[in-house]
Scaffold this motif. Structure first.
Motif, PDB file in Angstrom:
ATOM      1  N   ALA B 202      -0.401   9.834   0.627  1.00  0.00           N
ATOM      2  CA  ALA B 202       0.835  10.541   0.292  1.00  0.00           C
ATOM      3  C   ALA B 202       1.626   9.760  -0.749  1.00  0.00           C
ATOM      4  O   ALA B 202       2.221  10.342  -1.662  1.00  0.00           O
ATOM      5  CB  ALA B 202       1.683  10.745   1.545  1.00  0.00           C
ATOM      6  N   ASP B 203       1.612   8.406  -0.622  1.00  0.00           N
ATOM      7  CA  ASP B 203       2.269   7.577  -1.643  1.00  0.00           C
ATOM      8  C   ASP B 203       1.670   7.858  -3.017  1.00  0.00           C
ATOM      9  O   ASP B 203       2.372   8.047  -4.004  1.00  0.00           O
ATOM     10  CB  ASP B 203       2.086   6.085  -1.328  1.00  0.00           C
ATOM     11  CG  ASP B 203       3.034   5.611  -0.241  1.00  0.00           C
ATOM     12  OD1 ASP B 203       3.913   6.408   0.156  1.00  0.00           O
ATOM     13  OD2 ASP B 203       2.876   4.454   0.211  1.00  0.00           O
ATOM     14  N   GLU B 204       0.353   7.840  -3.048  1.00  0.00           N
ATOM     15  CA  GLU B 204      -0.357   8.054  -4.312  1.00  0.00           C
ATOM     16  C   GLU B 204      -0.018   9.428  -4.881  1.00  0.00           C
ATOM     17  O   GLU B 204       0.245   9.583  -6.073  1.00  0.00           O
ATOM     18  CB  GLU B 204      -1.873   7.904  -4.078  1.00  0.00           C
ATOM     19  CG  GLU B 204      -2.736   8.117  -5.301  1.00  0.00           C
ATOM     20  CD  GLU B 204      -2.483   7.074  -6.395  1.00  0.00           C
ATOM     21  OE1 GLU B 204      -1.801   6.072  -6.116  1.00  0.00           O
ATOM     22  OE2 GLU B 204      -2.918   7.303  -7.536  1.00  0.00           O
ATOM     23  N   ARG B 205       0.006  10.438  -4.000  1.00  0.00           N
ATOM     24  CA  ARG B 205       0.336  11.803  -4.411  1.00  0.00           C
ATOM     25  C   ARG B 205       1.735  11.839  -5.029  1.00  0.00           C
ATOM     26  O   ARG B 205       1.932  12.392  -6.116  1.00  0.00           O
ATOM     27  CB  ARG B 205       0.269  12.717  -3.188  1.00  0.00           C
ATOM     28  CG  ARG B 205       0.625  14.163  -3.466  1.00  0.00           C
ATOM     29  CD  ARG B 205       0.954  14.877  -2.175  1.00  0.00           C
ATOM     30  NE  ARG B 205       2.193  14.347  -1.600  1.00  0.00           N
ATOM     31  CZ  ARG B 205       2.558  14.487  -0.325  1.00  0.00           C
ATOM     32  NH1 ARG B 205       1.769  15.103   0.532  1.00  0.00           N
ATOM     33  NH2 ARG B 205       3.686  13.986   0.097  1.00  0.00           N
ATOM     34  N   ASP B 206       2.698  11.194  -4.363  1.00  0.00           N
ATOM     35  CA  ASP B 206       4.069  11.227  -4.871  1.00  0.00           C
ATOM     36  C   ASP B 206       4.211  10.467  -6.186  1.00  0.00           C
ATOM     37  O   ASP B 206       4.971  10.860  -7.067  1.00  0.00           O
ATOM     38  CB  ASP B 206       5.042  10.686  -3.834  1.00  0.00           C
ATOM     39  CG  ASP B 206       5.215  11.682  -2.685  1.00  0.00           C
ATOM     40  OD1 ASP B 206       4.775  12.835  -2.850  1.00  0.00           O
ATOM     41  OD2 ASP B 206       5.760  11.289  -1.632  1.00  0.00           O
ATOM     42  N   ARG B 207       3.433   9.374  -6.270  1.00  0.00           N
ATOM     43  CA  ARG B 207       3.453   8.634  -7.538  1.00  0.00           C
ATOM     44  C   ARG B 207       2.971   9.512  -8.684  1.00  0.00           C
ATOM     45  O   ARG B 207       3.580   9.563  -9.749  1.00  0.00           O
ATOM     46  CB  ARG B 207       2.556   7.386  -7.428  1.00  0.00           C
ATOM     47  CG  ARG B 207       3.319   6.078  -7.397  1.00  0.00           C
ATOM     48  CD  ARG B 207       2.421   4.900  -7.695  1.00  0.00           C
ATOM     49  NE  ARG B 207       1.300   4.808  -6.760  1.00  0.00           N
ATOM     50  CZ  ARG B 207       1.370   4.168  -5.572  1.00  0.00           C
ATOM     51  NH1 ARG B 207       2.492   3.590  -5.193  1.00  0.00           N
ATOM     52  NH2 ARG B 207       0.322   4.099  -4.794  1.00  0.00           N
ATOM     53  N   LEU B 208       1.868  10.204  -8.466  1.00  0.00           N
ATOM     54  CA  LEU B 208       1.315  11.082  -9.511  1.00  0.00           C
ATOM     55  C   LEU B 208       2.293  12.202  -9.848  1.00  0.00           C
ATOM     56  O   LEU B 208       2.501  12.537 -11.023  1.00  0.00           O
ATOM     57  CB  LEU B 208      -0.029  11.672  -9.069  1.00  0.00           C
ATOM     58  CG  LEU B 208      -1.177  10.671  -8.905  1.00  0.00           C
ATOM     59  CD1 LEU B 208      -2.437  11.379  -8.402  1.00  0.00           C
ATOM     60  CD2 LEU B 208      -1.474   9.957 -10.216  1.00  0.00           C
ATOM     61  N   LEU B 209       2.897  12.782  -8.787  1.00  0.00           N
ATOM     62  CA  LEU B 209       3.851  13.877  -9.027  1.00  0.00           C
ATOM     63  C   LEU B 209       5.074  13.377  -9.800  1.00  0.00           C
ATOM     64  O   LEU B 209       5.594  14.067 -10.668  1.00  0.00           O
ATOM     65  CB  LEU B 209       4.292  14.494  -7.699  1.00  0.00           C
ATOM     66  CG  LEU B 209       3.249  15.384  -7.030  1.00  0.00           C
ATOM     67  CD1 LEU B 209       3.718  15.788  -5.634  1.00  0.00           C
ATOM     68  CD2 LEU B 209       2.966  16.630  -7.866  1.00  0.00           C
ATOM     69  N   ASN B 210       5.508  12.126  -9.485  1.00  0.00           N
ATOM     70  CA  ASN B 210       6.641  11.558 -10.214  1.00  0.00           C
ATOM     71  C   ASN B 210       6.332  11.412 -11.685  1.00  0.00           C
ATOM     72  O   ASN B 210       7.145  11.733 -12.542  1.00  0.00           O
ATOM     73  CB  ASN B 210       6.992  10.170  -9.661  1.00  0.00           C
ATOM     74  CG  ASN B 210       7.962  10.279  -8.515  1.00  0.00           C
ATOM     75  OD1 ASN B 210       8.623  11.308  -8.375  1.00  0.00           O
ATOM     76  ND2 ASN B 210       8.017   9.243  -7.700  1.00  0.00           N
TER      77      ASN B 210
END
Lengths: 306, 629
Positions: B202-210
Motif C-alpha cells: 500500500a505504501d508503494e501504491r501511494d508513492r506511485l499515486l503521489n
C-alpha cells in the motif's frame, strides 16, 4: 498533533530555503541598486521604465540632430556674416565711384578692389561644411553652387533645398539655404543675384567707352543693389539666427524633459536602499534564529536517554 | 494448573512482533511515503465452552498480534496529492516562463533597444543624407534588428523543443507509473490484508499515486481489496488504469497547444491537458511560448512590410529607385540530429527568383567524398565537392563531414528569416523620387515644394520624365514637358494658381507659394544622384509612429510574459504553502515520530520481559510440583 520526524526536517529546510532565496533577491537588488531586476518583478513598472527609457533615447537623438543643425547653421551664418562685411565695403566703393570727378586711374583702383570683393563673395558662396559639402548649393551638396561660365558671368549651378532635419516628432528645421534664393535681390534691372550685380558694377568701371549718363545710372543701380544686398544678407542672418534660437529653446526644453523623465524612471526602478538593508537585516536575523532553533530542537530525542 | 507457560509464550511471541514493527518504523522513519505501522495486539479468544476435549479454564488464553495496522487517512492522502499537483504546475510554469522572460527582455541590447537604435540611426541619416558613414551605420543598425528578431525566433524554437521534450518525458513517466500500478494492483489482489507485506504494497501504491498526481491531475478510486482505478482529470475523465490494465498516454502539438491522446496507437481523438501537475505547467508554458512566438512573428512581418513600403518609395544616392530593405524569408540549413561529422557550410542565394519553394536536402557520401544537393521532391540535383550551385543557391562546403551526414535546407519566414538585403550605404533610398527646383531666371520670389504621390496621374501619355511648371498670364500655372522646345510649348495641364495648394501631377504633387511673376518656372525632375534629400528617410522614421508603435508592441509582449510570470510566482508560493500544510496534515496521521517509537520500544520491551518472566515463573511452579516427593 503528531509531528512526523522526517516531515519536520523537510518543512524546516523548506522554510530556510525560502528565507535564503529572499536574501539572494535582496542581495541582487542592493548590488544593482534596482528594485526591478526582471520585468516579472513588477510588470507594469517595468513597462513604464521601458517607455521612459525609449523617450529618453529619442530625446537624446533629437538633441543630437539639433547639435548637427546648430553646427551647419553656424558655418552658414559665419559665411553670410563675412559676405555682409564684403558688401559693406562694396557699398563704400559704389559711393566713391558715383563721384563724377574720378579719373580713369581712380576707377581702376576701385575696380581692382571690387574684383577682389567679387572673388571673395564667390568663394564665400561656395563655402563647405566640415564634411566637405557645399553649404549653399541646396540639395545638390556635391555641386559647386556658383561658378564662372565661359563669358565670365557667375551662374547658379545648385538645385533644390537643403534637407530639413527633425527636432521633434513633427517639426523639422532646414540646415542651410538655397544660394540662389539667398543671394537674389530685386534690382532696377529685374531680379538678379548679388554676384551678378557686382559683376555688372565692375564691368561698368572697366569700360572706358561708357557715356556719363549711363555711368551715372549704373552707379545709382550699384549703390541701391549693394544696399539691397546688405539688407538681404542681414535678413538671411536673421533667418539663421531665429532657427538657431528655435533649436536652442528646443534643446533646453528636451534637456529639462530628460531630467524629468530620468527622475521618473529612477523613482520607478531604483531601490530604496535603506529599506532594503533593513529587510536584509531582518531576513538574516530570522534565518539565523531558524538555524539555531533547528539545531537545538533536533538534538532533542528520546533515544538520547535510552 | 493454568496454561501459564502458554500464556507467557504467547506474550513473548506477540511483543517480539510488536518490537519488530517498531524497529521497522524506526528504520523507515526517513523514507518518504512510508506510513507508520502498528501491531494490533489482541487478547486470544477464550477457548473451551464445553467442547469435549478442551478444559474449561477460568483464566484467558493469552495474547497475539492479530494484524498490522497502517496509519493512513484516505482523504488527507488525496488532499496532499492534489496540493502537490497544483504546486508542480506552478513551479514548472515558473521555470519555463523565466526562461522565456530571460531571452525576451535583454534591456537595451534587446529588440526594443535595437528598434530604437534603428530609428535613431535613420535620423542620423536624415541629418546628413549624403554621409556614407551615417548610411553604413544605419544599415548596421538594421542588421542588428534583423539579428535580434532571428535570435528571438531561435530562442522561441529552442524553448518550444525543450518544453516538448519535457512533455514527452513526463508522459513516458506517467505511462511507466500506470503500468507499475497495474502490476501492483495484481500483487495487492493476491496479498492477504492486515500484514506487513500488504502495508508495504500500500505504501508503494501511494508513492506511485503521489508521483502520478504531481505529474498530472488524476482521480483515484480505491477498491475494497486495496487495488486502484485511475482516471485522468476527474471522476468523469478518461480511464488511465483499471483492473484490466493501463492505457498508454501520448502527447501531440496542435495549434500552438499541447494535447493528449489516450492509447495513441488506436485513438486519434485528443483530450485537453488536465489543469494540475507538471504536465499542466508545461502545457501553460508551451501556450505562452506559442503566443509570444506568433506575436513576435507578426511584429517582424509588419515591421518589414512598413519599412520596405517606405524604402521602395525613395531613391538612393545613385538616383536609383529603392527596393526592399529587409527580406522576410531566408534559406536556412539545419543539420540532422544524427550527423556525426563536423561539416562547415556557407549558403548564399545568388538569385532569389530561382530558388525552389519546396526546399532542399544535402547529403554527404562517405564512399565517394561527394556532396549531393537535391530538391526535396527529387526533381533536380547536383553532386560535387567544395562548391555546389543549384537553382540560384551557392553552397561552399568544408570542414570534416562523415558519411551519411545530412542537412535540410528550407526557407524560413517571419522573424526567423529576417535579414537586410542592402549592403552598400549608397543603396539606401533616403531621398524622395522627385526633386523641385527654382529657375535662376525667375523674377518672383515664389518657392516650390514637391511630395511623392504615386497615385497622381493627371498627365496623359506620353508622360515626360521631367516637368516644368510655368506661371502663365492671369495667375494660372501651366505644366509642360521640360524637353519641349516648341514656341509656345504644348501645355499638358493648367489651372488657377492658389498659393500653397498641392497640384497632383504624375507620381507627385507640386506646391507653389509666394509671389510668382508671369513667366517664372519651376522644374520637377527625378531626383539626381548625390542629392542631400532626406524626405524618404523621414518617411521611414515615421513608420515607428502608431499607438503603440513597433517598440511599444514589443514592450507589451514582454509585459504580457512578465505578468504571466508574476502571477505564476505568486501562485507557486501560495500552492507551496498549501502543499506543505497538506503534507503536514497527512504526515500527522501517517508519518513516523521517533520519540513515539522510542516510547513504544520501551513499552514493548518491558512487556516482552514481563512475558518472559511468566515463562520463568511457570517453570519454577512446575519445578515445585516435580520437587514434591
Amino acid at each position: 498533533m503528531r509531528v512526523g520526524t522526517f516531515q519536520s526536517f523537510q518543512s524546516q529546510m523548506s522554510r530556510m530555503g525560502s528565507l535564503q532565496s529572499t536574501l539572494a533577491q535582496l542581495e541582487a537588488q542592493i548590488a544593482s541598486g534596482k528594485r526591478i531586476l526582471d520585468p516579472s518583478d513588477d510588470p507594469l513598472g517595468s513597462s513604464r521604465v521601458a517607455d521612459l527609457q525609449r523617450s529618453i533615447d529619442n530625446n537624446q537623438q533629437f538633441i543630437r540632430n539639433m547639435d548637427a543643425i546648430t553646427t551647419q547653421l553656424s558655418f552658414a551664418d559665419s559665411a553670410v556674416d563675412a559676405m555682409s562685411n564684403q558688401m559693406v565695403r562694396a557699398k563704400e566703393l559704389a559711393v566713391q565711384a558715383a563721384n563724377g570727378t574720378l579719373t580713369d586711374a581712380d576707377r581702376k583702383v576701385i575696380s581692382t578692389e571690387l574684383g577682389q570683393i567679387i572673388d571673395q563673395m564667390l568663394s564665400l558662396s561656395n563655402s563647405r561644411d566640415a564634411a566637405g559639402n557645399y553649404l549653399f548649393s541646396g540639395a545638390s551638396v556635391g555641386t559647386t553652387p556658383f561658378a564662372r561660365d565661359a563669358t565670365g558671368a557667375i551662374v547658379w549651378q545648385g538645385s533644390g533645398e537643403a534637407p530639413k532635419v527633425p527636432i521633434s516628432a513633427d517639426v523639422a528645421v532646414s540646415t542651410g539655404a538655397n544660394g540662389l534664393s539667398m543671394l537674389s535681390i530685386e534690382t532696377s534691372g529685374g531680379r538678379q543675384t548679388i554676384l551678378a550685380s557686382l559683376t555688372e558694377f565692375k564691368a561698368l568701371l572697366d569700360d572706358p567707352s561708357v557715356d556719363a549718363a549711363t555711368f551715372t545710372a549704373g552707379m545709382e543701380k550699384a549703390l541701391s543693389d549693394t544696399t539691397a544686398g546688405i539688407d538681404r544678407l542681414a535678413d538671411q542672418r536673421a533667418t539663421f539666427g531665429s532657427r538657431m534660437a528655435q533649436v536652442d529653446t528646443e534643446t533646453g526644453r528636451l534637456k529639462a524633459l530628460e531630467t524629468t523623465m530620468t527622475t521618473a524612471k529612477s523613482n520607478l526602478e531604483s531601490l530604496d536602499v535603506a529599506a532594503a538593508i533593513v529587510q536584509l537585516k531582518s531576513a538574516m536575523t530570522l534565518l539565523d534564529a531558524s538555524q539555531q532553533s533547528f539545531a537545538q530542537i533536533k538534538k532533542l530525542s528520546l533515544f538520547s536517554y535510552l | 494448573m493454568s496454561d501459564l507457560l502458554g500464556l507467557g509464550a504467547s506474550g513473548v511471541r506477540a511483543y517480539q512482533t510488536a518490537l519488530d514493527i517498531v524497529g521497522e518504523n524506526i528504520a523507515n522513519a526517513n523514507v518518504p511515503g512510508y506510513a507508520r505501522r502498528t501491531a494490533v495486539v489482541a487478547e486470544n479468544p477464550s477457548a473451551g465452552g464445553g467442547f469435549p476435549l478442551t478444559r474449561q479454564t477460568a483464566a484467558g488464553s493469552g495474547v497475539n498480534v492479530s494484524g498490522v495496522a497502517r496509519a493512513y487517512d484516505a482523504f488527507l492522502t488525496e488532499d496532499a496529492r492534489t496540493a502537490s499537483g497544483d504546486y508542480s504546475r506552478a513551479q514548472t510554469r515558473q521555470y519555463w516562463l523565466s526562461e522565456i522572460e530571460s531571452f525576451l527582455n535583454t534591456g537595451s541590447q534587446g529588440l526594443s533597444g535595437r528598434l530604437t537604435a534603428f530609428y535613431n540611426a535613420a535620423q542620423d541619416v536624415a541629418s546628413d543624407p549624403t554621409s556614407l558613414s551615417a548610411r553604413d551605420a544605419f544599415l548596421s543598425a538594421a542588421g542588428e534588428v534583423a539579428a535580434q528578431f532571428r535570435s528571438l525566433a531561435q530562442s522561441f524554437d529552442a524553448t518550444r523543443t525543450g518544453i516538448k521534450q519535457d512533455v514527452d518525458q513526463t508522459v513516458d513517466r506517467i505511462n511507466d507509473l500506470t503500468s507499475a500500478l497495474s502490476t501492483l494492483n495484481g500483487t495487492i489482489r493476491r496479498t492477504a490484508g492486515g500484514t506487513s507485506a500488504s502495508a508495504s504494497l500500500a505504501d508503494e501504491r501511494d508513492r506511485l499515486l503521489n508521483e502520478l498526481g504531481s505529474l498530472t491531475k488524476i482521480d483515484v478510486t480505491t477498491r475494497g481489496d486495496g487495488t486502484v482505478d485511475v482516471r485522468l482529470d476527474n471522476s468523469n475523465g478518461p480511464m488511465l488504469l483499471d483492473q484490466m490494465g493501463a492505457k498508454l498516454l501520448g502527447a501531440t502539438e496542435a495549434n500552438g497547444k499541447i494535447r493528449l491522446t489516450l492509447d495513441p496507437f488506436g485513438n486519434s481523438g485528443t483530450i485537453p491537458v488536465p489543469g494540475s501537475g507538471v504536465l499542466a505547467g508545461l502545457s501553460d508554458a508551451y501556450t505562452q511560448n506559442s503566443n509570444s512566438t506568433a506575436a513576435i512573428d507578426t511584429l517582424a512581418q509588419q515591421f518589414i512590410t512598413s519599412v520596405n513600403d517606405a524604402h521602395r518609395q525613395g531613391v538612393d544616392l545613385n538616383g536609383i529607385a529603392g527596393g526592399d530593405l529587409f527580406a522576410a524569408s531566408s534559406l536556412v540549413a539545419t543539420p540532422s540530429r544524427t550527423n556525426t561529422g563536423q561539416a562547415t557550410l556557407d549558403l548564399q542565394v545568388t538569385d532569389e527568383s530561382l530558388v525552389f519553394a519546396g526546399g532542399y536536402e544535402l547529403w554527404y557520401d562517405g564512399g565517394t567524398s561527394q556532396w549531393t544537393l537535391s530538391r526535396a521532391d527529387g526533381s533536380a540535383s547536383i553532386t560535387g565537392s567544395g562548391t555546389l550551385d543549384l537553382d540560384g543557391i551557392h553552397l561552399e562546403l568544408g570542414g570534416a563531414p562523415k558519411g551519411g551526414d545530412w542537412f535540410q535546407i528550407e526557407g524560413v519566414s517571419g522573424a526567423a528569416g529576417m535579414r537586410v538585403l542592402i549592403e552598400d550605404g549608397a543603396d539606401l533610398a533616403a531621398a524622395a523620387p522627385w526633386a523641385a527646383d527654382i529657375s535662376a531666371a525667375n523674377q518672383g520670389t515664389g518657392a516650390v515644394a514637391v511630395r511623392s504621390n504615386p497615385a497622381a496621374a493627371t498627365i496623359p501619355a506620353p508622360v515626360p520624365t521631367s516637368f516644368t511648371v510655368r506661371m502663365g498670364a492671369g495667375s494660372t500655372y501651366e505644366i509642360i514637358d521640360t524637353a519641349d522646345t516648341g514656341i509656345p510649348p504644348t501645355v499638358l495641364a493648367s489651372g488657377a494658381y492658389v498659393p500653397g495648394a498641392w497640384i497632383p501631377v504624375n507620381g507627385f504633387d507640386v506646391q507653389l507659394s509666394g509671389t510668382i511673376a508671369e513667366g517664372d518656372s519651376f522644374v520637377v525632375a527625378p531626383t539626381a544622384a548625390g542629392m542631400a534629400d532626406n524626405a524618404n528617410m523621414l518617411r521611414m522614421v515615421d513608420t515607428r509612429l502608431g499607438n503603440p508603435g513597433f517598440e511599444g508592441r514589443f514592450a507589451r509582449e514582454v509585459t504580457r510574459v512578465a505578468t504571466n510570470l508574476n502571477d505564476t510566482k505568486a501562485l507557486a508560493s501560495a500552492t507551496l504553502a498549501v502543499r506543505d500544510k497538506a503534507l503536514e496534515a497527512r504526515d500527522a496521521a501517517s508519518a513516523v515520530n521517533l520519540d513515539e517509537e522510542a516510547a513504544d520500544l520501551i513499552r514493548f520491551q518491558q512487556a516482552y520481559q514481563a512475558s518472559a518472566k511468566i515463562i520463568a515463573a511457570a517453570r519454577e511452579i512446575f519445578q515445585t510440583i516435580i520437587d514434591i516427593r
